[in-house]
Design an enzyme around this catalytic site. Structure first.
Site, PDB file in Angstrom:
ATOM      1  N   ASP A  79       0.096 109.527  43.180  1.00 53.56           N
ATOM      2  CA  ASP A  79       0.853 108.507  42.230  1.00 53.56           C
ATOM      3  C   ASP A  79       2.002 109.266  41.728  1.00 53.56           C
ATOM      4  O   ASP A  79       2.206 110.371  41.489  1.00 53.56           O
ATOM      5  CB  ASP A  79       0.084 107.789  41.092  1.00 53.56           C
ATOM      6  N   GLU A 137      -3.566 109.100  38.734  1.00 52.34           N
ATOM      7  CA  GLU A 137      -3.849 110.132  38.244  1.00 52.34           C
ATOM      8  C   GLU A 137      -3.340 110.045  36.678  1.00 52.34           C
ATOM      9  O   GLU A 137      -3.918 110.623  35.805  1.00 52.34           O
ATOM     10  CB  GLU A 137      -3.378 111.546  38.705  1.00 52.34           C
ATOM     11  N   GLU A 138      -2.237 109.379  36.679  1.00 50.73           N
ATOM     12  CA  GLU A 138      -1.366 109.811  35.455  1.00 50.73           C
ATOM     13  C   GLU A 138      -1.875 108.755  34.396  1.00 50.73           C
ATOM     14  O   GLU A 138      -1.274 107.709  33.862  1.00 50.73           O
ATOM     15  CB  GLU A 138      -0.007 109.250  35.678  1.00 50.73           C
ATOM     16  N   HIS A 364       7.046 116.141  34.519  1.00 48.98           N
ATOM     17  CA  HIS A 364       7.473 114.778  33.756  1.00 48.98           C
ATOM     18  C   HIS A 364       8.870 114.735  33.326  1.00 48.98           C
ATOM     19  O   HIS A 364       9.271 113.717  32.469  1.00 48.98           O
ATOM     20  CB  HIS A 364       6.457 114.634  32.678  1.00 48.98           C
TER      21      HIS A 364
HETATM   22 NI    NI Z   1       0.197 115.964  37.772  1.00 49.54          NI
END
Ligand code: NI
Length: 391
Positions: A79, A137-138, A364
């Site tokens: 993702d 996953e986030e 990020h």
């Molecule tokens: Ni990651």
């Protein structure tokens, strides 16, 4: 042991073109439809048994060695994040507002390369490799949904491995350690309920703001007074909202924040003190408190034996390389932790920054990008670690 580094370097263009394609077409958690389609296509081309739609958009593939043996689960996350990309790269996101800003595009490309390499060596392998391409996953529960959909069963897995490209460290660095490597994370919401009233006659009201202030101060005492000085925890109150005007005592205060811990016993202790502190201070001041605690992810804890084997494999593969076995830990969290709770294994870091090329923005960040020289290194180490696990 085959020379996986040479093999991965020979496959560099394959890995890089996959990674750049994923990077240009990022998809958010549980919407990895195009990505999962490419993953399934590549694995089917190899002749593997492929299952799609596992836990949402997850893909699982089995590679059987020539002889029976243990089953190892290897995971990549697929993702992207809701971030507008600012790298200016030729392969930048074509999906505005969505970006592979954590390197999961690299993880997916690496694991497809590993499948290709190990497929070529299947006659030398004893056991089964279960490839797990995970959605969301986030912070959205992708690992849990694949576990609920049976990824750990049929065949039952004996061990597990996963990696993360890591821009806090340069290419050539490998962070492999036993024990906790990423923090467990809790999200909390606190509502302190009092009784509103006129600011000039506080004795007729029950002031939730004063109670909230005492609670915030007291929460900082948990880590300071209840956790051993050489252990680690964080309690952060990050939002506070109450009131509308200067002369009205509001009826309620709302706060949110996060708790981070590594050790299960530390976590238990912090949560127990947290709940008591909030409730008893509120009650002592005539208020009531409501707590909403949500587990984002448990701590990511590596089995020491598996970590030691991956370290040994890395030292063999990269002689003179920087294999860091110190307890490299970060307060970030990772949902592979849910798998490591159930199956012994190792989550390791592949240094991916290159400051000279300007590739060192943090994970990020809208300018996040990594040095693709990390790709063959990650693929080689993962293929070698799997092969070693099956011996
Ligand atoms: Ni990651």
């Amino acid at each position: 042991m085959p020379d996986f580094l040479s093999e991965a370097l020979a496959l560099f263009e394959y890995t890089q073109s996959l990674r750049r394609d994923f990077h240009s077409h990022p998809e958010l958690g549980f919407h990895e439809i195009r990505t999962a389609g490419i993953v399934a296509r590549e694995l089917t081309t190899l002749g593997l048994e492929v299952h799609t739609g596992v836990g949402g958009t997850g893909v699982v593939a089995l590679l059987e060695g020539a002889r029976p043996g243990p089953v190892v689960l290897v995971r990549a996350d697929m993702d992207a994040l809701p971030i507008r990309e600012e790298t200016g790269a030729a392969y930048a996101s074509q999906n505005p507002g969505v970006m592979h800003a954590c390197g999961h595009d690299g993880h997916t490309a690496i694991l497809l390369t590993v499948a290709k390499m190990l497929h070529a060596h299947r006659n030398e392998l004893s056991g089964t490799i279960k490839f797990m391409f995970q959605p969301a996953e986030e912070g959205m529960g992708g690992a849990e949904s694949m576990i609920a959909d049976g990824v750990l069963e049929n065949p039952k897995v004996d061990g597990t491995l996963a990696l993360h490209v890591w821009n806090e460290k340069p290419v050539g660095w490998f962070g492999i350690a036993g024990g906790p490597v990423m923090a467990g994370a809790e999200i909390f919401k606190i509502k302190v309920l009092g009784k509103g009233g006129h600011g000039a006659v506080p004795h007729l009201a029950v002031d939730p703001i004063l109670a909230a202030a005492q609670i915030i101060s007291a929460l900082q005492g948990i880590v300071a007074r209840n956790i051993a000085p050489l252990q680690t925890a964080v309690v952060s109150v990050c939002t506070i909202h109450a009131g509308e005007t200067f002369n009205v005592i509001p009826p309620a205060v709302e706060m949110t924040g996060t708790i981070r811990t590594f050790e299960p016993l530390v976590r238990e202790r912090v949560l127990e003190r947290f709940e008591k502190t909030v409730h008893l201070i509120a009650e002592g001041m005539g208020c009531q408190a409501e707590i909403d605690l949500q587990l984002l992810s448990p701590a990511t804890i590596n089995q020491p034996e598996t970590a030691a084997r991956v370290q040994a494999v890395a030292r063999q593969l990269f002689p003179g390389g920087n294999v860091d076995s110190a307890n490299y830990t970060t307060m970030g969290s990772e949902d592979f932790a849910y798998i490591l709770e159930r199956v012994p294994g190792c989550f390791f870091f592949i240094g991916s920054a290159n400051p000279e090329k300007g590739l060192d923005a943090g994970h990020h960040h809208p300018k996040f990008d990594f040095d693709e020289a990390a790709l063959p290194r990650g693929a080689a180490l993962m293929a070698a670690a799997i092969t070693d696990f099956l011996r």
